[in-house]
Write an enzyme that holds these catalytic residues in place. Structure first.
Site, PDB file in Angstrom:
ATOM      1  N   GLY A  92      40.167  44.736  32.179  1.00 37.04           N
ATOM      2  CA  GLY A  92      39.701  46.117  32.059  1.00 37.04           C
ATOM      3  C   GLY A  92      40.248  47.004  33.152  1.00 37.04           C
ATOM      4  N   LYS A 113      44.771  44.087  40.626  1.00 43.37           N
ATOM      5  CA  LYS A 113      43.363  44.319  40.275  1.00 43.37           C
ATOM      6  C   LYS A 113      42.968  45.679  40.849  1.00 43.37           C
ATOM      7  CE  LYS A 113      39.208  41.409  40.540  1.00 43.37           C
ATOM      8  NZ  LYS A 113      38.849  40.041  40.922  1.00 43.37           N
ATOM      9  N   ARG A 177      47.626  39.980  43.573  1.00 38.43           N
ATOM     10  CA  ARG A 177      47.391  38.553  43.782  1.00 38.43           C
ATOM     11  C   ARG A 177      48.365  37.730  42.952  1.00 38.43           C
ATOM     12  NH1 ARG A 177      41.651  37.698  40.614  1.00 38.43           N
ATOM     13  NH2 ARG A 177      42.510  37.661  38.517  1.00 38.43           N
ATOM     14  N   ARG A 184      42.910  31.472  31.079  1.00 36.22           N
ATOM     15  CA  ARG A 184      41.508  31.150  31.327  1.00 36.22           C
ATOM     16  C   ARG A 184      40.934  30.435  30.110  1.00 36.22           C
ATOM     17  NH1 ARG A 184      39.966  36.109  34.561  1.00 36.22           N
ATOM     18  NH2 ARG A 184      41.942  37.099  34.973  1.00 36.22           N
ATOM     19  N   ASP A 253      35.425  33.248  31.338  1.00 39.13           N
ATOM     20  CA  ASP A 253      36.622  34.065  31.600  1.00 39.13           C
ATOM     21  C   ASP A 253      37.040  33.959  33.069  1.00 39.13           C
ATOM     22  OD1 ASP A 253      34.037  35.511  31.577  1.00 39.13           O
ATOM     23  OD2 ASP A 253      35.170  37.092  32.573  1.00 39.13           O
ATOM     24  N   ASN A 254      36.217  33.327  33.885  1.00 38.37           N
ATOM     25  CA  ASN A 254      36.576  33.132  35.291  1.00 38.37           C
ATOM     26  C   ASN A 254      36.873  31.665  35.578  1.00 38.37           C
ATOM     27  OD1 ASN A 254      36.271  35.852  35.828  1.00 38.37           O
ATOM     28  ND2 ASN A 254      34.151  35.652  36.515  1.00 38.37           N
TER      29      ASN A 254
HETATM   30  P1  AMP Z   1      34.963  40.156  36.717  1.00 40.27           P
HETATM   31  O1  AMP Z   1      33.486  40.151  36.961  1.00 40.27           O
HETATM   32  O2  AMP Z   1      35.758  40.869  37.791  1.00 40.27           O
HETATM   33  O3  AMP Z   1      35.511  38.810  36.424  1.00 40.27           O
HETATM   34  O4  AMP Z   1      35.167  41.060  35.420  1.00 40.27           O
HETATM   35  C1  AMP Z   1      34.574  40.805  34.166  1.00 40.27           C
HETATM   36  C2  AMP Z   1      35.122  41.768  33.131  1.00 40.27           C
HETATM   37  O5  AMP Z   1      34.766  43.114  33.441  1.00 40.27           O
HETATM   38  C3  AMP Z   1      36.631  41.766  33.013  1.00 40.27           C
HETATM   39  O6  AMP Z   1      36.932  42.009  31.681  1.00 40.27           O
HETATM   40  C4  AMP Z   1      37.036  42.921  33.902  1.00 40.27           C
HETATM   41  O7  AMP Z   1      38.298  43.435  33.572  1.00 40.27           O
HETATM   42  C5  AMP Z   1      35.928  43.913  33.599  1.00 40.27           C
HETATM   43  N1  AMP Z   1      35.719  44.878  34.699  1.00 40.27           N
HETATM   44  C6  AMP Z   1      35.110  44.645  35.891  1.00 40.27           C
HETATM   45  N2  AMP Z   1      35.069  45.772  36.635  1.00 40.27           N
HETATM   46  C7  AMP Z   1      35.653  46.754  35.902  1.00 40.27           C
HETATM   47  C8  AMP Z   1      35.918  48.144  36.102  1.00 40.27           C
HETATM   48  N3  AMP Z   1      35.559  48.759  37.223  1.00 40.27           N
HETATM   49  N4  AMP Z   1      36.540  48.811  35.122  1.00 40.27           N
HETATM   50  C9  AMP Z   1      36.915  48.205  33.981  1.00 40.27           C
HETATM   51  N5  AMP Z   1      36.676  46.919  33.708  1.00 40.27           N
HETATM   52  C10 AMP Z   1      36.071  46.186  34.658  1.00 40.27           C
HETATM   53 MG    MG Z   2      36.978  37.890  35.850  1.00 38.63          MG
END
Ligand code: AMP
Ligand code: MG
Length: 483
Positions: A92, A113, A177, A184, A253-254
């Site tokens: 995202g 990121k 990174r 994943r 997804d992580n």
């Molecule tokens: P994460 O918790 O960083 O692994 O993110 C989980 C999901 O939320 C992924 O699809 C990220 O791309 C999306 N995401 C997290 N923060 C944002 C943001 N500020 N804007 C858009 N998508 C986000």
């Molecule tokens: Mg993630």
């Protein structure tokens, strides 16, 4: 000096996996400023650190002016988040820039990121604040130095704009990174959900070629791929447990196919040992508590198996049976990796039946809750004859005396122990302190921490503060995802 034209990205993900990404451009970064750069990693990647510091280099690190050879894309994936399935997550606020093949042949993704909203952004702003990006940089570099498979951090660039978070406006940043790939479990879930077996097969073939090429020779290459991922994750989670690392958001997804730790959000290292320890403000149910991590890893791998089923056998019952058999191997693989690691942490000689010592130790740690890192580190003093420092870590030392005696009778080797039990970890209170200073414009504490954490096993004079747990009276640490 390098020019952008000299940076040769390859794009096998884009070439081979149509349907699993969307081409996308980074948002503008009004006033990019390099905050951190891992020069050694840059060199490993074949990038010139001096060039990365130029305006052209920042164009790469922010994605705003990628070299001709790069094709920036947002990767698609699905995922179970805290147990609930989301069919469409994806990058995202991130972009895959391309792959760099190092002189040693190692292929690594360069990924950004915080580079702006993509079609996967849902309600998000696509941005990242400086503090969490520095946090990922610090913790991932610490993990690397501790010998844990992980994504690496190449650079943090402040964008010059402010992003709004609950706490108010915060400086925005981009983390560049690297990873051996960004495949994943959620990537496979997304591919499986397309219902197109060809997409899934292409992804699995790609994962095999990139991570486990010898699977191609197995009778059932996809079942073998599953086995390798199960083994890689079992080994990874064991490493986390040895070190007291709590990932905090073990959503599917992580979880990588490579077996690298990825996505450092509300992660933390244990201070006091506690199987129930949770640091993430969003994990109110304690799903991702320290002691739950092995079970959650297996749960995630079951979701991976479900995604792979269409490739495992034409007969679904056979496919499920075979996948289940491999999945059941996770427990053995994990316990073997866990115990082998604890044997080293305790400096036990080969051949000794360590089971009683390890079982008693687990119970003792859960009950007495000493500082996890210092407990193991100070055991070396006990192995050398001075049990004082380790006894000082528990309220009632008599709780540990019996165990210490049995363990010492086994003849532990403190030299081995000092090579695997770190003295310096990214202590939560110190990380927070360093990040607060950095956001206020003072990078020195972050630089210090990076330097300390680069050699986590070498005790050095003048660094005592970095080895200390938070003082008595310190509020329990909570990370507000705030990413
Ligand atoms: P994460 O918790 O960083 O692994 O993110 C989980 C999901 O939320 C992924 O699809 C990220 O791309 C999306 N995401 C997290 N923060 C944002 C943001 N500020 N804007 C858009 N998508 C986000
Ligand atoms: Mg993630």
């Amino acid at each position: 000096m390098t020019a952008a034209a000299d940076v040769a990205f390859e794009n096998t993900f884009v070439r081979d996996l149509e349907g699993l990404y969307l081409p996308w451009d980074a948002a503008p970064a009004p006033e990019p400023r390099l905050v951190l750069l891992d020069e050694a990693l840059a060199v490993d990647l074949g990038l010139d650190p001096a060039w990365l510091r130029t305006a052209e280099g920042l164009g790469l690190l922010t994605g705003t002016a990628p070299p001709e050879s790069a094709t920036t894309v947002a990767q698609a994936y699905a995922g179970h988040q805290f147990g609930g399935y989301s069919p469409r997550l994806g990058d995202g606020r991130a972009l895959l820039v391309g792959e760099l093949v190092a002189p040693d042949g190692q292929r690594r993704d360069l990924h950004l990121k915080g580079s702006g909203r993509t079609p996967f952004a849902r309600g998000g702003d696509g941005k990242a604040p400086l503090a969490p990006m520095l946090r990922e940089y610090l913790v991932s570099e610490a993990m690397h130095a501790l010998g844990v498979p992980t994504t690496r951090s190449l650079a943090v660039v402040a964008t010059g704009e402010f992003v709004m978070r609950e706490r108010g406006p915060e400086p925005g940043a981009i983390l560049a990174r690297t990873a051996s790939s960004h495949l994943r479990v959620g990537t496979f879930q997304f591919a499986a959900a397309t219902g197109d077996r060809d997409v899934l097969r292409r992804l699995a073939d790609y994962a095999i070629a990139r991570h486990h090429p010898s699977c191609a020779d197995a009778d059932n290459p996809y079942l073998e791929l599953f086995r390798r991922v199960v083994d890689a994750q079992a080994a990874l989670i064991a490493r986390w447990m040895h070190l007291g690392f709590v990932h905090g958001v073990m959503n599917t997804d992580n979880m990588t196919i490579s077996g690298e730790t990825i996505d450092y959000g509300p992660c933390a290292f244990l201070d006091a040992h506690d199987p129930a320890a949770v640091y993430s403000s969003i994990d109110s149910g304690g799903r991702y508590a320290y002691g739950n991590q092995p079970g959650i890893a297996q749960w995630n791998l079951a979701r991976f198996a479900e995604a792979l089923v269409p490739l495992l056998d034409d007969d679904q019952d056979v496919a499920v049976r075979e996948a289940t058999g491999v999945l059941e191997g996770f427990a053995d693989a994990y316990l073997a990796a866990r115990d082998a690691g604890y044997r080293r942490k305790l400096g036990l000689p080969d051949g000794l039946d360590a089971a009683p010592l390890l079982t008693d130790l687990a119970a003792l740690l859960a009950e007495a809750k000493p500082d996890h890192t210092l407990f193991f580190r100070r055991l070396s003093d006990a192995a050398r004859g001075d049990a004082g420092p380790v006894r000082d870590l528990v309220d009632d030392p008599s709780v540990v005396d019996g165990w210490l005696e049995s363990w010492r009778a086994a003849g532990p080797d403190p030299e081995v122990m000092d090579r695997v039990n770190p003295i310096y970890i990214p202590r939560n209170h110190l990380v927070e302190e360093a990040l607060t200073a950095a956001v206020a414009g003072d990078l020195e504490p972050v630089q210090w921490m990076l330097q300390v954490l680069a050699r986590p096993f070498d005790e050095r004079e003048g660094y005592e503060r970095f080895a200390q747990p938070p003082g008595p009276g310190t509020a329990p640490f909570v990370t507000f995802c705030g990413t």
